[in-house]
Design a protein around this motif. Structure first.
Motif, PDB file in Angstrom:
ATOM      1  N   GLY A   9      10.851 -12.794   9.427  1.00 31.91           N
ATOM      2  CA  GLY A   9      10.874 -13.121   7.998  1.00 31.91           C
ATOM      3  C   GLY A   9      11.054 -11.898   7.133  1.00 31.91           C
ATOM      4  N   TRP A  10      10.378 -11.884   6.003  1.00 31.94           N
ATOM      5  CA  TRP A  10      10.519 -10.789   5.046  1.00 31.94           C
ATOM      6  C   TRP A  10       9.775  -9.554   5.522  1.00 31.94           C
ATOM      7  CZ3 TRP A  10      14.045 -10.813   1.442  1.00 31.94           C
ATOM      8  CH2 TRP A  10      14.522 -12.042   0.979  1.00 31.94           C
ATOM      9  N   ILE A  11      10.412  -8.388   5.320  1.00 30.98           N
ATOM     10  CA  ILE A  11       9.804  -7.103   5.646  1.00 30.98           C
ATOM     11  C   ILE A  11       9.677  -6.330   4.349  1.00 30.98           C
ATOM     12  CG2 ILE A  11      10.047  -4.929   6.903  1.00 30.98           C
ATOM     13  CD1 ILE A  11      11.896  -6.430   8.858  1.00 30.98           C
ATOM     14  N   SER A  12       8.455  -5.861   4.067  1.00 35.53           N
ATOM     15  CA  SER A  12       8.220  -5.052   2.874  1.00 35.53           C
ATOM     16  C   SER A  12       8.381  -3.589   3.225  1.00 35.53           C
ATOM     17  CB  SER A  12       6.801  -5.283   2.342  1.00 35.53           C
ATOM     18  OG  SER A  12       6.511  -4.352   1.321  1.00 35.53           O
ATOM     19  N   PHE A  13       9.076  -2.858   2.367  1.00 38.80           N
ATOM     20  CA  PHE A  13       9.250  -1.426   2.562  1.00 38.80           C
ATOM     21  C   PHE A  13       8.286  -0.621   1.702  1.00 38.80           C
ATOM     22  CE2 PHE A  13      13.262  -3.185   3.947  1.00 38.80           C
ATOM     23  CZ  PHE A  13      13.512  -2.475   5.097  1.00 38.80           C
ATOM     24  N   ASN A  14       7.414  -1.307   0.966  1.00 36.39           N
ATOM     25  CA  ASN A  14       6.493  -0.606   0.090  1.00 36.39           C
ATOM     26  C   ASN A  14       5.244  -1.453  -0.099  1.00 36.39           C
ATOM     27  OD1 ASN A  14       5.130   0.771  -1.857  1.00 36.39           O
ATOM     28  ND2 ASN A  14       6.839   0.920  -3.271  1.00 36.39           N
ATOM     29  N   CYS A  15       4.185  -1.191   0.666  1.00 39.87           N
ATOM     30  CA  CYS A  15       2.954  -1.973   0.578  1.00 39.87           C
ATOM     31  C   CYS A  15       2.254  -1.839  -0.771  1.00 39.87           C
ATOM     32  CB  CYS A  15       1.989  -1.586   1.700  1.00 39.87           C
ATOM     33  SG  CYS A  15       2.260  -2.551   3.192  1.00 39.87           S
ATOM     34  N   GLN A  16       2.528  -0.800  -1.511  1.00 43.13           N
ATOM     35  CA  GLN A  16       1.883  -0.641  -2.801  1.00 43.13           C
ATOM     36  C   GLN A  16       2.299  -1.741  -3.770  1.00 43.13           C
ATOM     37  OE1 GLN A  16       2.833   3.333  -4.017  1.00 43.13           O
ATOM     38  NE2 GLN A  16       1.358   4.261  -2.629  1.00 43.13           N
TER      39      GLN A  16
END
Length: 147
Positions: A9-16
């Motif tokens: 699914g979706w991958i975040s490149f910035n957890c902030q």
């Protein structure tokens, strides 16, 4: 930002920017590197200082190919603003003085279009190694001329 993957699914490149990451610290690493397939440099205008112009003899370069290729073109003009017709070894704009070997350091500048011109410029095309990992290095370009 985000990227979509069909498996997870979706991958975040910035957890902030995403409240659901909690205290997870992750990074995305890729081996992709964007390299240019070639680069260009056009020199500034050089003034020989001779009102009647000069006879251009040779173009000399110092540096290393590093598995790539270097192509030079040369232009001479009677006026500092040109016109600038960049020419190669056969005195046409469709060719260049091409470096295939690190030992090839000198090119003869014998085109009649150069004779008696006061100002000059050169154009360099730099092509990296076939795998795009290394590029030629040019430390110096020397133009030899006689009044």
């Amino acid at each position: 930002g985000f990227a979509w993957n069909d498996n997870i699914g979706w991958i975040s490149f910035n957890c902030q920017d995403l409240g659901s990451c909690n205290s997870v610290n992750f990074f995305v690493k890729t081996s992709y590197v964007a390299y240019a397939s070639e680069g260009y440099l056009i020199s500034s205008v050089f003034d020989t200082g001779y009102l009647q112009g000069v006879s251009y003899n040779s173009l000399i370069w110092e540096g290393e190919l590093n598995g790539g290729r270097i192509e030079f073109q040369f232009a001479a003009s009677s006026a500092p603003n040109g016109p600038w017709d960049f020419l190669g070894y056969d005195c046409t704009s469709s060719t260049s003085y091409t470096v295939y070997d690190d030992n090839q350091k000198v090119f003869s500048l014998s085109c009649p279009q150069y004779y008696g011109k006061r100002y000059f410029r050169y154009k360099i095309k730099i092509k990296p190694s076939p795998d795009l990992s290394r590029t030629p290095v040019i430390r110096k370009v020397i133009i030899n001329y006689s009044p």
